[in-house]
Enzyme design. Structure first.
Site, PDB file in Angstrom:
ATOM      1  N   VAL A  68       0.834  -1.206   0.000  1.00 13.52           N
ATOM      2  CA  VAL A  68       0.000   0.000   0.000  1.00 13.52           C
ATOM      3  C   VAL A  68       0.869   1.256   0.000  1.00 13.52           C
ATOM      4  CG1 VAL A  68      -1.742   1.317   1.269  1.00 13.52           C
ATOM      5  CG2 VAL A  68      -1.931  -1.170   1.102  1.00 13.52           C
ATOM      6  N   ALA A 113      -5.874  20.372  -4.511  1.00 11.28           N
ATOM      7  CA  ALA A 113      -5.698  20.731  -3.107  1.00 11.28           C
ATOM      8  C   ALA A 113      -5.555  22.238  -2.910  1.00 11.28           C
ATOM      9  CB  ALA A 113      -4.457  20.031  -2.540  1.00 11.28           C
ATOM     10  N   LYS A 128      -7.039  -0.577  10.299  1.00 11.00           N
ATOM     11  CA  LYS A 128      -8.338  -0.795  10.962  1.00 11.00           C
ATOM     12  C   LYS A 128      -8.186  -1.530  12.284  1.00 11.00           C
ATOM     13  CE  LYS A 128      -7.907  -4.385   7.823  1.00 11.00           C
ATOM     14  NZ  LYS A 128      -7.210  -4.346   6.529  1.00 11.00           N
ATOM     15  N   GLY A 133     -11.199  -0.038   1.376  1.00 14.60           N
ATOM     16  CA  GLY A 133     -10.198   0.239   0.344  1.00 14.60           C
ATOM     17  C   GLY A 133     -10.481   1.552  -0.360  1.00 14.60           C
ATOM     18  N   GLY A 145      -2.663 -14.772  -4.091  1.00 20.08           N
ATOM     19  CA  GLY A 145      -2.384 -13.576  -3.315  1.00 20.08           C
ATOM     20  C   GLY A 145      -3.602 -12.891  -2.740  1.00 20.08           C
ATOM     21  N   ASP A 200     -11.332  -9.424  10.717  1.00 20.96           N
ATOM     22  CA  ASP A 200     -11.068  -8.227   9.918  1.00 20.96           C
ATOM     23  C   ASP A 200     -12.365  -7.458   9.650  1.00 20.96           C
ATOM     24  OD1 ASP A 200      -9.213  -6.703   7.880  1.00 20.96           O
ATOM     25  OD2 ASP A 200     -11.005  -7.250   6.749  1.00 20.96           O
ATOM     26  N   LYS A 242     -13.604  -3.485  10.967  1.00 23.16           N
ATOM     27  CA  LYS A 242     -14.200  -2.440  10.128  1.00 23.16           C
ATOM     28  C   LYS A 242     -15.577  -2.033  10.651  1.00 23.16           C
ATOM     29  CE  LYS A 242     -11.572  -4.217   6.222  1.00 23.16           C
ATOM     30  NZ  LYS A 242     -11.582  -5.057   5.009  1.00 23.16           N
TER      31      LYS A 242
END
Length: 449
Positions: free
Chosen positions: A22, A41, A113, A142, A195, A209, A213
């Site tokens: 990530v 921005a 998380k 995500g 994967g 998990d 969340k």
């Protein structure tokens, strides 16, 4: 409060801790999309420092060597850094690093998380006390902007229900089992090879998990403190192709759902395999995708869908938080939107609905010895516990004393009575294994605004 910038000619300096999958996605976006991000921005965003234990392996795109370091303390103490991004995962030392960065007055962004589920109260309180932003869009869903949707887009609503498919690995496994009739262990092995699943997949397949969340989403949606221990958790590892097949026959699909509902009996928080009607939007979500379903009193039903993990989708969510902070710095509006959508000290406890008080319809799959009067014995126990049978299916006949599967669907029943009934049934000498039980949601009650 954090620093106020005049946007003309100013730059927001970003420090990144964690240069793995990530982190590499975040760095790539910040470096390759710098001009686009500057325009959006209102000021330049500069990736000033990257910290990781491995700063020599190529990530597949050019990174200036002078911004790489393996010294996290120097990163946190760097007075030039405005934003600290934590992407190392886990509880410690991530918690320590995040709190130290907050104490140094840095705005913090994380995808962690598990950290927020376990130590969120401490971290949210510290961020509020030090007047810094805490961004965590990437911690749930995500690249799906669910945190911003609840904090800002749905702010006019009293949300009654938040539910969804919040783990791509579990959904991938269930999708393959449904489409190809494969066994859980075979699909898991394939997912690990591709994967999609970790070497130790327990957090994904046992619902942990997803529960992490749900802690975050429930705090956002209902403005109440939530602990992981508040959530009832079941995983998918016991599901068999038989269960998938029977679900199809009855017009359902099985999904690992996270459900948070604030009803008359209190706030219910649960994660478990759930049978839902095949035609429902959530039932149609396949592969490694995530989906979130909200019901609000003004907006009605809202459905968000997309990739819930991966290098670039998650990197996209992290960078979205970076841009939010940069915009607030440019406009002198740090703290404009509180981390949880309302000031931390305004979180209010809500009455919890115990899992035992749940009422639902149920699927039972009994493994029984094929003898006369077996169904009568099972039905008698269910009747004693006020559990009414809606339908029964038995596939085939075995030789005498061999095991066969008998499936029953119930009308609405009380969870506490279901558990007691199954305890008695599983102790019978004609039952050859632990009964599989799956809750059925017609979703009508959950969808009421």
């Amino acid at each position: 409060m954090g620093s106020v910038y005049n946007p003309m000619g100013k730059t927001v300096n970003v420090g990144l801790l964690g240069f793995g999958t990530v982190g590499s996605g975040v760095a790539r976006i910040l470096l390759e999309q710098s001009e686009l991000l500057r325009q959006r921005a209102g000021m330049s965003i500069r990736l000033a420092r990257i910290c990781d234990l491995d700063i020599t392996t190529s990530r597949g795109f050019p990174v200036a060597s002078d911004i790489l370091t393996d010294d996290v303390i120097s990163l946190i103490n760097d007075p030039e850094l405005d934003i600290f991004i934590e992407l190392i995962g886990g509880l410690e030392p991530a918690r320590t690093f995040v709190l130290e960065a907050i104490q140094k007055g840095k705005h913090v962004i994380t995808a962690n998380k598990a950290l927020l589920a376990a130590h969120g109260h401490e971290i949210f309180e510290a961020a509020a006390r030090h007047g810094v932003e805490l961004g965590f869009e990437a911690s749930v869903g995500g690249g799906i902007p669910v945190v911003k949707a609840v904090k800002e887009g749905l702010v006019a609503n009293r949300l009654q229900t938040v539910m969804g498919i919040m783990n791509g690995t579990a959904n991938y496994i269930l999708s393959r089992m449904t489409e190809e009739g494969m066994a859980f262990q075979d699909v898991l092995a394939d997912a690990q090879r591709l994967g999609y699943a970790e070497a130790d997949p327990s957090y994904d397949v046992e619902g942990i998990d997803t529960a992490h969340k749900l802690v975050i989403m429930a705090m956002l949606a209902f403005g109440t403190p939530v602990e992981l221990s508040d959530i009832y958790i079941e995983g998918i590892s016991r599901l068999s192709p038989l269960d998938i097949s029977f679900a199809k026959e009855f017009g359902y699909r099985i999904k690992l759902l996270a459900i948070a509902r604030n009803g008359n009996n209190g706030l219910e928080l649960r994660v478990h395999p759930t049978m839902i009607p095949s035609e429902h939007l959530l039932a149609q979500v396949g592969g490694a995708y995530n989906a979130f379903y909200f019901v609000g009193d003004s907006v009605g039903k809202v459905f968000l869908y997309g990739l819930g993990a991966g290098q670039m989708p998650t990197g996209s969510a992290v960078v979205a938080d970076v841009v939010d902070v940069a915009r607030n710095l440019a406009g002198g509006t740090i703290g404009r939107v509180a981390s949880l959508g309302l000031p931390y000290d305004m979180l209010k406890p809500l009455k919890r609905r115990p899992m035992d008080s749940l009422t639902a319809c149920y699927y039972f799959r009994f493994s029984v010895v094929d003898r006369p009067k077996v169904l009568a014995r099972i039905s008698g126990i269910l009747g004693d516990m006020d559990i009414s049978i809606a339908s029964v299916v038995q596939k085939g006949r075995g030789s005498r004393d061999s095991s066969v599967s008998v499936v029953m669907l119930t009308h609405e029943a009380h969870e506490v009575k279901v558990r007691e009934a199954l305890k008695r049934i599983d102790s019978l000498d004609v039952i050859s294994g632990e009964t599989m039980v799956i809750r059925i949601e017609d979703l009508k009650n959950l969808e009421k605004a």
